[in-house]
Design a protein around this motif. Sequence first.
Motif, mmCIF file in Angstrom:
data_model
loop_
_atom_site.group_PDB
_atom_site.id
_atom_site.type_symbol
_atom_site.label_atom_id
_atom_site.label_comp_id
_atom_site.label_asym_id
_atom_site.label_seq_id
_atom_site.Cartn_x
_atom_site.Cartn_y
_atom_site.Cartn_z
ATOM 1 N N TRP B 59 46.934 31.350 36.692
ATOM 2 C CA TRP B 59 45.470 31.323 36.036
ATOM 3 C C TRP B 59 44.486 31.484 36.965
ATOM 4 C CZ3 TRP B 59 43.477 32.188 31.686
ATOM 5 C CH2 TRP B 59 44.229 31.751 30.510
ATOM 6 N N GLN B 60 44.447 30.959 38.262
ATOM 7 C CA GLN B 60 43.479 31.005 39.224
ATOM 8 C C GLN B 60 43.218 32.728 39.609
ATOM 9 O OE1 GLN B 60 44.809 28.696 42.649
ATOM 10 N NE2 GLN B 60 44.259 26.863 41.624
ATOM 11 N N MET B 61 44.337 33.368 39.731
ATOM 12 C CA MET B 61 44.373 34.840 40.007
ATOM 13 C C MET B 61 43.690 35.548 38.863
ATOM 14 S SD MET B 61 47.552 36.063 42.216
ATOM 15 C CE MET B 61 48.872 35.353 41.065
ATOM 16 N N THR B 62 44.110 35.106 37.530
ATOM 17 C CA THR B 62 43.619 35.767 36.479
ATOM 18 C C THR B 62 42.013 35.776 36.353
ATOM 19 O OG1 THR B 62 45.826 35.474 35.326
ATOM 20 C CG2 THR B 62 43.722 35.900 33.949
ATOM 21 N N ARG B 63 41.606 34.432 36.482
ATOM 22 C CA ARG B 63 40.228 34.202 36.449
ATOM 23 C C ARG B 63 39.272 34.928 37.296
ATOM 24 N NH1 ARG B 63 41.595 28.807 34.387
ATOM 25 N NH2 ARG B 63 42.344 28.261 36.487
ATOM 26 N N PHE B 64 40.032 35.228 38.725
ATOM 27 C CA PHE B 64 39.376 35.932 39.585
ATOM 28 C C PHE B 64 39.130 37.373 39.126
ATOM 29 C CE2 PHE B 64 39.215 38.821 43.460
ATOM 30 C CZ PHE B 64 38.074 38.311 44.260
ATOM 31 N N LEU B 65 40.032 37.817 38.591
ATOM 32 C CA LEU B 65 40.077 39.237 38.070
ATOM 33 C C LEU B 65 39.060 39.510 37.009
ATOM 34 C CD1 LEU B 65 43.304 41.236 39.159
ATOM 35 C CD2 LEU B 65 41.330 41.075 40.497
ATOM 36 N N LEU B 66 39.112 38.615 36.032
ATOM 37 C CA LEU B 66 38.460 38.580 34.847
ATOM 38 C C LEU B 66 36.948 38.657 35.204
ATOM 39 C CD1 LEU B 66 40.127 36.067 32.378
ATOM 40 C CD2 LEU B 66 40.012 38.676 32.209
ATOM 41 N N ASN B 67 36.370 37.749 36.253
ATOM 42 C CA ASN B 67 35.393 37.814 36.641
ATOM 43 C C ASN B 67 34.933 39.283 37.374
ATOM 44 O OD1 ASN B 67 33.985 35.616 36.296
ATOM 45 N ND2 ASN B 67 35.277 34.378 38.134
ATOM 46 N N GLU B 68 35.699 39.993 37.841
ATOM 47 C CA GLU B 68 35.524 41.361 38.468
ATOM 48 C C GLU B 68 35.525 42.391 36.997
ATOM 49 O OE1 GLU B 68 35.324 42.369 41.530
ATOM 50 O OE2 GLU B 68 35.296 40.322 41.852
ATOM 51 N N ASN B 69 35.693 42.039 35.737
ATOM 52 C CA ASN B 69 35.584 42.747 34.709
ATOM 53 C C ASN B 69 36.603 43.947 34.510
ATOM 54 O OD1 ASN B 69 34.180 43.710 32.321
ATOM 55 N ND2 ASN B 69 33.005 45.357 33.466
ATOM 56 N N ILE B 70 37.833 43.228 34.488
ATOM 57 C CA ILE B 70 38.811 44.196 34.300
ATOM 58 C C ILE B 70 39.205 44.451 32.836
ATOM 59 C CG2 ILE B 70 40.363 43.767 36.426
ATOM 60 C CD1 ILE B 70 41.942 41.484 34.860
ATOM 61 N N LYS B 71 39.580 45.628 32.498
ATOM 62 C CA LYS B 71 40.075 46.101 31.062
ATOM 63 C C LYS B 71 41.328 45.499 30.615
ATOM 64 C CE LYS B 71 40.636 50.927 32.251
ATOM 65 N NZ LYS B 71 40.284 52.218 32.059
ATOM 66 N N MET B 72 42.319 45.367 31.750
ATOM 67 C CA MET B 72 43.499 45.170 31.212
ATOM 68 C C MET B 72 44.165 44.326 32.422
ATOM 69 S SD MET B 72 46.707 47.678 30.299
ATOM 70 C CE MET B 72 46.150 48.068 28.826
ATOM 71 N N LEU B 73 45.027 43.527 32.406
ATOM 72 C CA LEU B 73 45.878 42.605 33.257
ATOM 73 C C LEU B 73 47.247 42.778 33.373
ATOM 74 C CD1 LEU B 73 45.501 40.340 35.591
ATOM 75 C CD2 LEU B 73 46.118 38.734 33.768
ATOM 76 N N VAL B 74 47.739 43.284 34.531
ATOM 77 C CA VAL B 74 49.156 43.431 34.745
ATOM 78 C C VAL B 74 49.615 42.265 35.638
ATOM 79 C CG1 VAL B 74 50.938 44.864 35.448
ATOM 80 C CG2 VAL B 74 48.978 45.798 34.419
ATOM 81 N N ILE B 75 50.568 41.393 34.972
ATOM 82 C CA ILE B 75 51.199 40.324 35.770
ATOM 83 C C ILE B 75 52.331 41.001 36.706
ATOM 84 C CG2 ILE B 75 52.131 37.947 35.864
ATOM 85 C CD1 ILE B 75 50.656 37.186 33.616
ATOM 86 N N ALA B 76 51.990 41.669 37.692
ATOM 87 C CA ALA B 76 53.010 42.413 38.493
ATOM 88 C C ALA B 76 54.037 41.696 39.294
ATOM 89 C CB ALA B 76 52.312 43.562 39.426
ATOM 90 N N CYS B 77 54.387 40.635 38.693
ATOM 91 C CA CYS B 77 55.110 39.539 39.470
ATOM 92 C C CYS B 77 55.888 39.000 38.480
ATOM 93 C CB CYS B 77 54.163 38.350 40.018
ATOM 94 S SG CYS B 77 54.949 36.917 40.562
ATOM 95 N N ASN B 78 57.299 38.964 38.652
ATOM 96 C CA ASN B 78 58.365 38.621 37.532
ATOM 97 C C ASN B 78 58.313 37.067 37.656
ATOM 98 O OD1 ASN B 78 60.380 40.668 36.664
ATOM 99 N ND2 ASN B 78 59.858 41.358 38.814
ATOM 100 N N THR B 79 58.195 36.381 38.668
ATOM 101 C CA THR B 79 58.070 34.848 38.676
ATOM 102 C C THR B 79 56.954 34.316 37.599
ATOM 103 O OG1 THR B 79 59.081 35.083 41.016
ATOM 104 C CG2 THR B 79 58.202 32.746 39.952
ATOM 105 N N ALA B 80 55.763 35.039 37.995
ATOM 106 C CA ALA B 80 54.540 34.483 37.169
ATOM 107 C C ALA B 80 54.690 34.964 35.522
ATOM 108 C CB ALA B 80 53.295 35.053 37.862
ATOM 109 N N THR B 81 55.262 36.143 35.402
ATOM 110 C CA THR B 81 55.621 36.671 33.998
ATOM 111 C C THR B 81 56.312 35.590 33.351
ATOM 112 O OG1 THR B 81 55.307 39.108 34.741
ATOM 113 C CG2 THR B 81 56.439 38.662 32.766
ATOM 114 N N ALA B 82 57.641 35.318 33.879
ATOM 115 C CA ALA B 82 58.416 34.334 33.373
ATOM 116 C C ALA B 82 57.803 33.110 32.772
ATOM 117 C CB ALA B 82 59.593 34.091 34.244
#
Lengths: 273, 273
Positions: B59-82
């Motif tokens: 969530w911390q990583m996601t919020r950081f990137l949402l602040n950078e105005n991304i249009k799509m988020l790829v959770i490029a980590c299996n542990t986090a995806t799971a």
Amino acid sequence: MSVLSDERPIGFIDSGVGGLTVVKEAMRQLPNEKIIYLGDTARCPYGPRPAEQVIEFTWQMTRFLLNENIKMLVIACNTATAVALEEIKKSVDIPVIGVIQPGSRAALKASKNGHVGIIGTLGTIKSDSYRLEIQEKAPETQVISLACPKFVPIVESNQFASSVAKKVVSYTLATLKNKKIDTLVLGCTHYPLLRPIIHHVMGPDVTLIDSGAETVSDVSALLDYFDLNNLNRTIIKQHQFFTTGSPKMFKDIASDWLNIDSLDVTHIELGGK
Amino acid sequence: MSVLSDERPIGFIDSGVGGLTVVKEAMRQLPNEKIIYLGDTARCPYGPRPAEQVIEFTWQMTRFLLNENIKMLVIACNTATAVALEEIKKSVDIPVIGVIQPGSRAALKASKNGHVGIIGTLGTIKSDSYRLEIQEKAPETQVISLACPKFVPIVESNQFASSVAKKVVSYTLATLKNKKIDTLVLGCTHYPLLRPIIHHVMGPDVTLIDSGAETVSDVSALLDYFDLNNLNRTIIKQHQFFTTGSPKMFKDIASDWLNIDSLDVTHIELGGK
């Protein structure tokens, strides 16, 4: 990971039997999914028809399948995708997928020299959709388009392995030889039935892209994304096929192509010609 | 076919440098897209951490990137995806994609004998996500899972081509030999950096699935579906990389792996350890 299971069928529409090339790949990649197919054989080919008419016919097919409670619609026809996808996608509340974007993407991935050929119906080639889609993502790509209006009637009349087919394909594609293309998009879902002949004519150095087969990867990605997979395999599902033409002719081609003996094919009426 | 162009970047997050294997494929398949990457190197590995903590970090990583105005988020980590994909996907208003569904799908496509191996971090293997995902679609598939907790530290310390790496991989995967598997999912985005060694250990008869590379096909399908492609190539975009660890170490691995000399890498702080 999901606990939801959506047992509604996936709908496929085409001007005739061409979309069966997409269905074949869907059966392979998505064995849990029930398929419901509508081929507008009576009014095939769509290729030479005006765009407004193709849009109208595509809406008729769409409404028929929406009444069958589909969870996703695949416009398994390039001609219909070119002119009707955006409008239908915006207007219905289930995911709608066409065949042109996946085919274009696959062509860009496959081509090494940046020279891509597109073959399709008059309508598809006139819409210029493949060239626009490809050059939108890679403007430097050289795209050569060729309408092959004789191909669909050959397939629909179940002559796709005949000597006539060989002559027509060879004659039609002659103009694409020596054009530097290393990738050729079969931009009509009927064409994979002619694939062996097209492959023979174009030679082993030209990669053939089956836009329909590529589309199934997108179907699969969207089933995952929208959590629409059918997880309940205990209920055996019988696929259903509808045609506005002769069920006998449809069944002959479909049974052969899908390698299934007992197909459930029903004749329906959609509207005027 | 679209006239819309979305120039916002696509965000990628990972526990460290592993997600770069996804980025590499994204750069190849989606050359028009600007990429913004965040690797939580300071708190890597995520594998041994409790699920609640991984969710919080993600969530911390996601919020950081949402602040950078991304249009799509790829959770490029299996542990986090799971553990975090479903929650984050439901909570944010841009498309969010994980790496487990595409990897599972590719494994099902690749396996001919129905025996599939999964290697991943402790967290990923403990979540059993791959087995659940695969058996949801094909219950008869035999899935053998193996946690490889030593692999990520080897990659993060830039030793993935060392003799130590060879010994550790060989020793760890010994238990998977003679298990009939014909397909092995690299269920951690760090593992493709060890691919040559894993390939050597498992032999040529085992197909290796790079879950991250498979994910890019889904990214591409969703960019098309949601009409989010960047069509404006006249504005040259510089990709941006952020790490919570040492920018020097991150840059060494990333420049080498992505084959780019001048990478824009910035250190940031996300929270406690």
